[in-house]
Write a protein that holds these residues in place. Structure first.
Motif, PDB file in Angstrom:
ATOM      1  N   ARG A  72       0.854  -1.180   0.000  1.00 35.73           N
ATOM      2  CA  ARG A  72       0.000   0.000   0.000  1.00 35.73           C
ATOM      3  C   ARG A  72       0.891   1.232   0.000  1.00 35.73           C
ATOM      4  O   ARG A  72       1.819   1.332   0.794  1.00 35.73           O
ATOM      5  N   THR A  95       4.056   0.483   2.183  1.00 37.10           N
ATOM      6  CA  THR A  95       3.958  -0.422   3.326  1.00 37.10           C
ATOM      7  C   THR A  95       3.549  -1.792   2.797  1.00 37.10           C
ATOM      8  O   THR A  95       2.510  -1.915   2.148  1.00 37.10           O
ATOM      9  N   SER A  96       4.362  -2.807   3.051  1.00 38.92           N
ATOM     10  CA  SER A  96       3.962  -4.152   2.622  1.00 38.92           C
ATOM     11  C   SER A  96       3.102  -4.777   3.715  1.00 38.92           C
ATOM     12  O   SER A  96       3.130  -4.349   4.865  1.00 38.92           O
ATOM     13  N   ARG A 127      11.776   5.872  10.199  1.00 37.63           N
ATOM     14  CA  ARG A 127      11.989   6.268   8.801  1.00 37.63           C
ATOM     15  C   ARG A 127      10.858   5.791   7.882  1.00 37.63           C
ATOM     16  O   ARG A 127      10.821   6.170   6.721  1.00 37.63           O
ATOM     17  N   ALA A 128       9.947   4.983   8.417  1.00 39.93           N
ATOM     18  CA  ALA A 128       8.780   4.610   7.598  1.00 39.93           C
ATOM     19  C   ALA A 128       7.921   5.833   7.292  1.00 39.93           C
ATOM     20  O   ALA A 128       7.020   5.766   6.462  1.00 39.93           O
ATOM     21  N   ARG A 129       8.202   6.967   7.937  1.00 41.42           N
ATOM     22  CA  ARG A 129       7.528   8.223   7.554  1.00 41.42           C
ATOM     23  C   ARG A 129       7.874   8.609   6.113  1.00 41.42           C
ATOM     24  O   ARG A 129       7.123   9.303   5.445  1.00 41.42           O
ATOM     25  N   PHE A 130       9.080   8.210   5.665  1.00 46.00           N
ATOM     26  CA  PHE A 130       9.488   8.643   4.330  1.00 46.00           C
ATOM     27  C   PHE A 130      10.127   7.548   3.481  1.00 46.00           C
ATOM     28  O   PHE A 130      10.404   7.785   2.301  1.00 46.00           O
ATOM     29  N   ALA A 131      10.370   6.373   4.044  1.00 48.24           N
ATOM     30  CA  ALA A 131      11.099   5.355   3.288  1.00 48.24           C
ATOM     31  C   ALA A 131      10.283   4.073   3.180  1.00 48.24           C
ATOM     32  O   ALA A 131       9.373   3.832   3.960  1.00 48.24           O
ATOM     33  N   ILE A 133       4.023  10.978   1.578  1.00 47.45           N
ATOM     34  CA  ILE A 133       4.766  11.599   2.672  1.00 47.45           C
ATOM     35  C   ILE A 133       3.872  12.694   3.261  1.00 47.45           C
ATOM     36  O   ILE A 133       3.169  13.382   2.527  1.00 47.45           O
ATOM     37  N   ASN A 146       1.478   5.290   0.454  1.00 45.88           N
ATOM     38  CA  ASN A 146       0.966   6.495   1.091  1.00 45.88           C
ATOM     39  C   ASN A 146       1.863   7.674   0.756  1.00 45.88           C
ATOM     40  O   ASN A 146       3.074   7.509   0.558  1.00 45.88           O
ATOM     41  N   LYS A 165       5.699   6.503  -0.025  1.00 47.75           N
ATOM     42  CA  LYS A 165       6.401   5.332   0.480  1.00 47.75           C
ATOM     43  C   LYS A 165       5.420   4.180   0.582  1.00 47.75           C
ATOM     44  O   LYS A 165       4.214   4.392   0.648  1.00 47.75           O
ATOM     45  N   VAL A 207      -3.510   2.827   9.418  1.00 52.00           N
ATOM     46  CA  VAL A 207      -2.038   2.856   9.461  1.00 52.00           C
ATOM     47  C   VAL A 207      -1.502   3.684   8.302  1.00 52.00           C
ATOM     48  O   VAL A 207      -1.846   3.441   7.150  1.00 52.00           O
ATOM     49  N   ARG A 208      -0.702   4.668   8.603  1.00 51.59           N
ATOM     50  CA  ARG A 208      -0.068   5.428   7.527  1.00 51.59           C
ATOM     51  C   ARG A 208       1.439   5.184   7.464  1.00 51.59           C
ATOM     52  O   ARG A 208       2.005   5.084   6.395  1.00 51.59           O
ATOM     53  N   HIS A 209       2.091   5.103   8.629  1.00 48.76           N
ATOM     54  CA  HIS A 209       3.553   4.984   8.637  1.00 48.76           C
ATOM     55  C   HIS A 209       3.979   3.662   9.265  1.00 48.76           C
ATOM     56  O   HIS A 209       3.984   3.517  10.492  1.00 48.76           O
ATOM     57  N   ALA A 210       4.350   2.695   8.434  1.00 47.13           N
ATOM     58  CA  ALA A 210       4.872   1.420   8.934  1.00 47.13           C
ATOM     59  C   ALA A 210       5.619   0.757   7.791  1.00 47.13           C
ATOM     60  O   ALA A 210       5.236   0.916   6.623  1.00 47.13           O
ATOM     61  N   GLY A 211       6.674   0.031   8.121  1.00 41.96           N
ATOM     62  CA  GLY A 211       7.432  -0.665   7.082  1.00 41.96           C
ATOM     63  C   GLY A 211       6.655  -1.842   6.527  1.00 41.96           C
ATOM     64  O   GLY A 211       6.472  -1.982   5.321  1.00 41.96           O
ATOM     65  N   SER A 212       6.191  -2.725   7.434  1.00 40.65           N
ATOM     66  CA  SER A 212       5.441  -3.892   7.008  1.00 40.65           C
ATOM     67  C   SER A 212       4.437  -4.232   8.096  1.00 40.65           C
ATOM     68  O   SER A 212       4.719  -4.094   9.280  1.00 40.65           O
TER      69      SER A 212
END
Lengths: 436, 436
Positions: free
Chosen positions: A119, A390-391, B374-378, A123, A121, A388, B342-347
């Motif tokens: 997914r 999110t998996s 860093r999931a805010r931007f990566a 920044i 989103n 960025k 959820v907006r900011h998460a790696g997985s």
């Protein structure tokens, strides 16, 4: 300007020197930048005020920290109709091109019963740096701000230095058109640090993009990881591959359009026609004197320009790939076969009627492109720089039974027993019966 | 481990402290790394040999610089059938997931007659860093190498330190399965410098990815721009959002699966059930003693663990977003409404039967994910990290007439006359009639 020919016995040596020539400042600005960054991190607005006084010669408490929206609007309204239309056409075409870059989410269940997806989103907060003074370009505002807004960035903060307090109204008008949310009157490494860490007045952002001098570039590099950044940018460059049936004046203008940016810019012509090579060199010499930017253009052309004669245009293509140029023009009737051989280039301009300057302003693709051979690994600025991914995963008992045992085997082999236990206890399924 | 509740009067202050806590080494390794990088750039293999003697305690001229393919094959053949099958299942699933990330080219003509497009190419040479010693994980080889090969990287170079000359056979077997092309027995900042600049023996690469210690991370940061890199990686973390109907043992294992990685790892539980919170804390204390990794897991849990009680699970979601965690488990019957917030998460790992460890090994999505908020931007590592985009344009006379005048207006407003001339001379069209 150097002249080479692939038939020269020393060609490979000389071309390799051209490929490896570094045009980026060797000045060690890293230490100064570290000091500035630490001051802004620790002292916030007080440090910003002091550095602005020192470098931009004005007091933020007098000139004002923010440039208010009324001032952007006034700048926009004071534009000539021609210029306002041009900016709006550019903005519209840039937005249209970048909209197509928006990535698609995925969400599927595979044959093992595993739900898998990704997914995207936007920044949340992005900052763009726009230089002040000579290189204050409204096109830079559009090229950085529009992809951010297309991505869905909620708060788009622009910083721009105003040396001696002077603002460039074109830049303000472009910010108005592009949908920027805040403009702060700060620049240099101190502005990058303020965006990365936030200060009392300025909220921190998550990503910073935009061109700048060596201090700005180094500050972005040092703060990479605290925030996302676009790319380490160096001097601009163009490679033109042209046959002898072009107008030498047109090609000379193309070479000079890069040279006039900065003394460190580079313009290189490949042609299979020695007579045309000479005609272009002569046309450059004639045209250069007529330019208001003559001094910069001549410095660049003298120091970094090159004309390279090849047996045919196709012979140029592997050489072009070694240069991995930011901009590449393929000026001939049928550019497609040459283009099919291009692997490393930021942006390519096909045919006789596509001067690179069209891409700088109004065509649509981004003009923020990888320089200094970085097209080997980097792309132009895009909507993806402001988003960025999110998996995600979801397993049921069947899916866990299908792939869980392999996870346990690998966790045990890696010596990570809690990893193994987190899977094994669920596979054992004690709870499943009682709760699910 | 700290215990918080959103109903505590001091909650906001304590949670903010948790969000801002830095778990990354403050050690200033930058100077050491600069020295190492400069030595390798200037002295090449001789510097590599000296640093390897100093840090890894073996002489490359005796142990060998490269690990030959015969040795990888032998390592692969010596695996147990269970482990070989597990690695191959993981490799296949990772390849399948990453294949879907391959971006599409575009090539269209718009209503103004402008041909516009973007073409993706693979990076030609990529390097992956795989740590030696305790953290030598075959899963890291798969997660870094497979996206590169799916992208189409031609030459994939692995570097891995072999302290005292000892090689981890699992890592070699994984390299064999993943299609790595070369393996060099070097590590640390010196290996990153060798990949970036190339040496007499080792060809330079264009992109470097892979996990490493603070020296490796700093070397990548310093060389960003000379090469592309994946991300500045810090200590790993997990956030679990769980209701009271989970088995406390399962959730304890999930928290410990992160804690056992490193003393700087972080595990945080959000739950709306105070009794369950206590049950998990007790289960962690019991389980931790049974682990071979107890010492590391206890250090991490004691220093960085947290259990946070909320009024309901939805109340946890904005707090989770502030943490922007690398891994997020949503352990409840219907995780979708929580996931939608959820907006900011790696997985994200959805439901009661999806422990994070499944994603570390066999599910398919990449386990190289943004840490330290860093999931805010990566994003996690993907095929896109091993590809780059070239934009392109082609205009005919009609298209130039449609958008050229706006480019001229903007070039003149920016004070760039050669830009304007390159468009204007073509618009005048002198040559068009004679040559085209």
């Amino acid at each position: 300007m150097i002249r080479l020919s692939t038939s020269d016995p020393g060609f490979e040596r000389e071309f390799t020197a051209l490929v490896n020539a570094r045009r980026e400042a060797d000045a060690d600005v890293a230490r100064d930048v570290r000091t500035i960054v630490a001051s802004v991190r620790d002292e916030g607005d007080a440090a910003l005020q002091a550095f602005t006084k020192k470098f931009d010669h004005h007091d933020l408490n007098q000139t004002g920290w923010r440039i208010e929206k009324a001032e952007w609007l006034a700048a926009h309204q004071s534009l000539s109709a021609e210029l306002r239309d041009a900016l709006e056409l550019a903005a519209e075409r840039i937005a249209t091109y970048h909209l197509k870059q928006k990535p698609e989410d995925s969400d599927t269940v595979d044959s093992a019963g595993v739900r898998l997806g990704a997914r995207w989103n936007a920044i949340q907060n992005a900052g763009i740096y726009i230089p002040g003074g000579r290189a204050a370009y409204p096109s830079s505002v559009l090229m950085n701000a529009i992809p951010a807004k297309v991505a869905g960035v909620e708060r788009l903060v622009m910083v721009t230095p105003t040396p001696n307090g002077e603002v460039n109204p074109l830049v303000l008008a472009a910010a108005h058109i592009a949908g920027v949310d805040e403009i702060w009157r700060i620049g240099g490494a101190q502005a990058i640090a303020a965006l990365a860490y936030g200060t009392g007045r300025i909220g921190a952002v998550d990503v910073i993009t935009g061109p700048g001098n060596a201090w700005v570039a180094e500050a972005k590099r040092q703060l990479y990881g605290v925030v996302g950044i676009d790319m380490v940018a160096g001097p601009s460059e163009i490679v033109v591959v042209a046959d002898g049936r072009n107008d030498p004046e047109w090609i000379a203008a193309d070479l000079l359009s890069q040279a006039e940016h900065d003394p460190t810019s580079q313009s290189i012509l490949f042609t299979d026609d020695a007579g045309f090579a000479k005609a272009v060199a002569d046309a450059v010499d004639l045209q250069i004197g007529t330019l208001a930017t003559a001094q910069v253009a001549r410095a660049s052309w003298d120091a970094n320009g090159a004309i390279i004669v090849t047996a045919n245009l196709m012979e140029a293509m592997p050489l072009v790939d070694r240069l991995a140029p930011e901009h590449l023009e393929l000026a001939c009737d049928d550019p497609q076969p040459l283009f099919d051989r291009v692997r490393h280039a930021g942006s390519v301009f096909l045919g006789r009627l596509t001067p690179e300057a069209i891409g700088d302003y109004v065509a649509g693709p981004n003009h923020v492109l990888p320089t200094g051979r970085r097209a080997r690994f980097a792309s132009g600025l895009s909507v993806l720089d402001f988003m960025k991914r999110t998996s995600f995963l979801q397993l049921d008992q069947g899916a866990l039974a299908a792939i869980g045992p392999a996870a346990i085997a690998l966790a045990e082999a890696e010596g990570l027993p809690a990893h193994a236990k987190s899977v094994a206890s669920r596979l054992a399924g004690d709870q499943t019966e009682t709760l699910l």
